[in-house]
Design a protein around this motif. Structure first.
Motif, PDB file in Angstrom:
ATOM      1  N   ILE A  24      16.979 -35.586 -95.982  1.00  0.00           N
ATOM      2  CA  ILE A  24      16.625 -36.015 -97.342  1.00  0.00           C
ATOM      3  C   ILE A  24      15.393 -36.911 -97.294  1.00  0.00           C
ATOM      4  N   ASP A  25      14.387 -36.588 -98.103  1.00  0.00           N
ATOM      5  CA  ASP A  25      13.132 -37.349 -98.111  1.00  0.00           C
ATOM      6  C   ASP A  25      12.933 -38.198 -99.360  1.00  0.00           C
ATOM      7  N   THR A  26      13.599 -37.843-100.454  1.00  0.00           N
ATOM      8  CA  THR A  26      13.374 -38.550-101.710  1.00  0.00           C
ATOM      9  C   THR A  26      14.696 -38.808-102.438  1.00  0.00           C
ATOM     10  N   ALA A  27      14.648 -39.738-103.387  1.00  0.00           N
ATOM     11  CA  ALA A  27      15.818 -40.011-104.222  1.00  0.00           C
ATOM     12  C   ALA A  27      16.178 -38.791-105.052  1.00  0.00           C
ATOM     13  N   GLU A  28      15.174 -38.056-105.492  1.00  0.00           N
ATOM     14  CA  GLU A  28      15.411 -36.848-106.291  1.00  0.00           C
ATOM     15  C   GLU A  28      16.245 -35.841-105.508  1.00  0.00           C
ATOM     16  N   LEU A  37      25.571 -37.204-102.501  1.00  0.00           N
ATOM     17  CA  LEU A  37      25.589 -38.311-103.455  1.00  0.00           C
ATOM     18  C   LEU A  37      26.985 -38.908-103.573  1.00  0.00           C
ATOM     19  N   SER A  38      27.999 -38.065-103.486  1.00  0.00           N
ATOM     20  CA  SER A  38      29.380 -38.538-103.584  1.00  0.00           C
ATOM     21  C   SER A  38      29.707 -39.531-102.474  1.00  0.00           C
ATOM     22  N   VAL A  39      29.276 -39.220-101.266  1.00  0.00           N
ATOM     23  CA  VAL A  39      29.522 -40.138-100.144  1.00  0.00           C
ATOM     24  C   VAL A  39      28.686 -41.411-100.302  1.00  0.00           C
ATOM     25  N   SER A  47      31.387 -44.593-107.355  1.00  0.00           N
ATOM     26  CA  SER A  47      31.735 -43.187-107.546  1.00  0.00           C
ATOM     27  C   SER A  47      31.765 -42.768-109.012  1.00  0.00           C
ATOM     28  N   ASP A  48      32.082 -43.688-109.900  1.00  0.00           N
ATOM     29  CA  ASP A  48      32.155 -43.343-111.324  1.00  0.00           C
ATOM     30  C   ASP A  48      30.803 -42.963-111.905  1.00  0.00           C
ATOM     31  N   ASP A  49      29.712 -43.263-111.179  1.00  0.00           N
ATOM     32  CA  ASP A  49      28.363 -42.953-111.659  1.00  0.00           C
ATOM     33  C   ASP A  49      27.859 -41.586-111.202  1.00  0.00           C
ATOM     34  N   ILE A  50      28.729 -40.766-110.640  1.00  0.00           N
ATOM     35  CA  ILE A  50      28.310 -39.518-110.013  1.00  0.00           C
ATOM     36  C   ILE A  50      27.532 -38.608-110.965  1.00  0.00           C
ATOM     37  N   ASN A  51      27.809 -38.682-112.262  1.00  0.00           N
ATOM     38  CA  ASN A  51      27.121 -37.808-113.219  1.00  0.00           C
ATOM     39  C   ASN A  51      25.883 -38.438-113.855  1.00  0.00           C
ATOM     40  N   ASN A  52      25.607 -39.701-113.542  1.00  0.00           N
ATOM     41  CA  ASN A  52      24.441 -40.391-114.109  1.00  0.00           C
ATOM     42  C   ASN A  52      23.233 -40.217-113.188  1.00  0.00           C
ATOM     43  N   ARG A  53      22.823 -38.981-113.006  1.00  0.00           N
ATOM     44  CA  ARG A  53      21.828 -38.683-111.975  1.00  0.00           C
ATOM     45  C   ARG A  53      20.450 -39.283-112.271  1.00  0.00           C
TER      46      ARG A  53
END
Length: 247
Positions: A24-28, A37-39, A47-53
């Motif tokens: 992985i090179d970027t936040a995107e 992202l889950s880990v 973890s509750d923010d998983i959908n707030n990409r």
């Protein structure tokens, strides 16, 4: 912790993270991979923010060396910790390229997962585990003692712990923040022998305080004859071999 580490879902999540995070090179790219992202979020209790990409991407792109960056402006310090751990917005080469990065994040991921499992059975035990993890770092920080207490007030688990430990009423949070600090310092000196949070740098003081908190929590909740520790252990033992955690 041993039970958690053997859970099939946990093993799969950790294996995937170890194999992929270095690429992985970027936040995107990170927020686009839900499994990674889950880990990452789980390691910081987010973890509750998983959908707030979009929000997470902006947090991860923050330069944590700048005081006015998004991650640093948020009151919840976990976001700054997340951004700082990866360093996408701070360093030319992000920290996930380091050889020990996966090990460090996975260790945090396991700890958070363990606290979640225990917390499903006993909220007070989860708070105790959180305090054992966070208080030593806070105690050894270079902040003034007043600032340390401000941080306790700003942390819901730690605030709940001390409010319960010191038998303070639910209306305590409505007091002026300076009055809250003064009260906490006074109660700490009376019950624990010192008004300063630096005392929790000593393991024996931390252990004694956590035990007192758990006892006080049982008294406040009404003891049913089962301690939070034993209840949590029963939960984990019952799930041994087929543990399925909500991480």
């Amino acid at each position: 912790m041993a039970t958690l580490a053997k859970a099939p879902d946990q093993v799969r999540a950790e294996t995937y993270f170890r194999e992929k995070i270095g690429g992985i090179d970027t936040a995107e790219q990170l927020v686009a991979d839900r499994r990674l992202l889950s880990v990452a979020l789980g390691a910081f209790g987010l973890s509750d923010d998983i959908n707030n990409r979009y929000f997470l991407r902006k947090v991860l792109e923050s330069d944590t060396l700048q005081g006015d960056s998004l991650a640093n402006k948020l009151s919840d310090k976990r976001y700054a910790d997340l951004a700082n751990a990866f360093g996408f917005g701070t360093f030319t080469t992000p920290r996930n390229k380091l050889s020990d990065f996966a090990d460090r994040i996975i260790a945090q991921y396991r700890q958070q997962g363990f606290e979640t499992a225990v917390g499903d059975q006993s909220a007070s035990m989860r708070i105790a585990l959180y305090a054992e993890r966070e208080l030593p770092d806070l105690a050894q920080s270079s902040d003034s003692e007043t600032t340390k207490w401000f941080k306790v007030i700003g942390s819901e688990p730690l605030r709940n712990m001390f409010q319960t430990l010191f038998a303070l009423p639910s209306s305590f949070g409505a007091l002026d923040i300076d009055q809250q600090v003064a009260t906490l310092r006074k109660r700490s000196k009376s019950l624990l022998g010192s008004p300063d949070l630096s005392q929790f740098a000593k393991p024996e003081v931390l252990e004694k305080t956590v035990r007192r908190y758990l006892l006080q929590a049982q008294i406040a909740e009404g003891s049913n004859g089962t301690s939070p520790a034993s209840a949590a252990l029963q939960l984990l033992q019952a799930r041994q071999g087929s543990l399925s955690l909500r991480l």
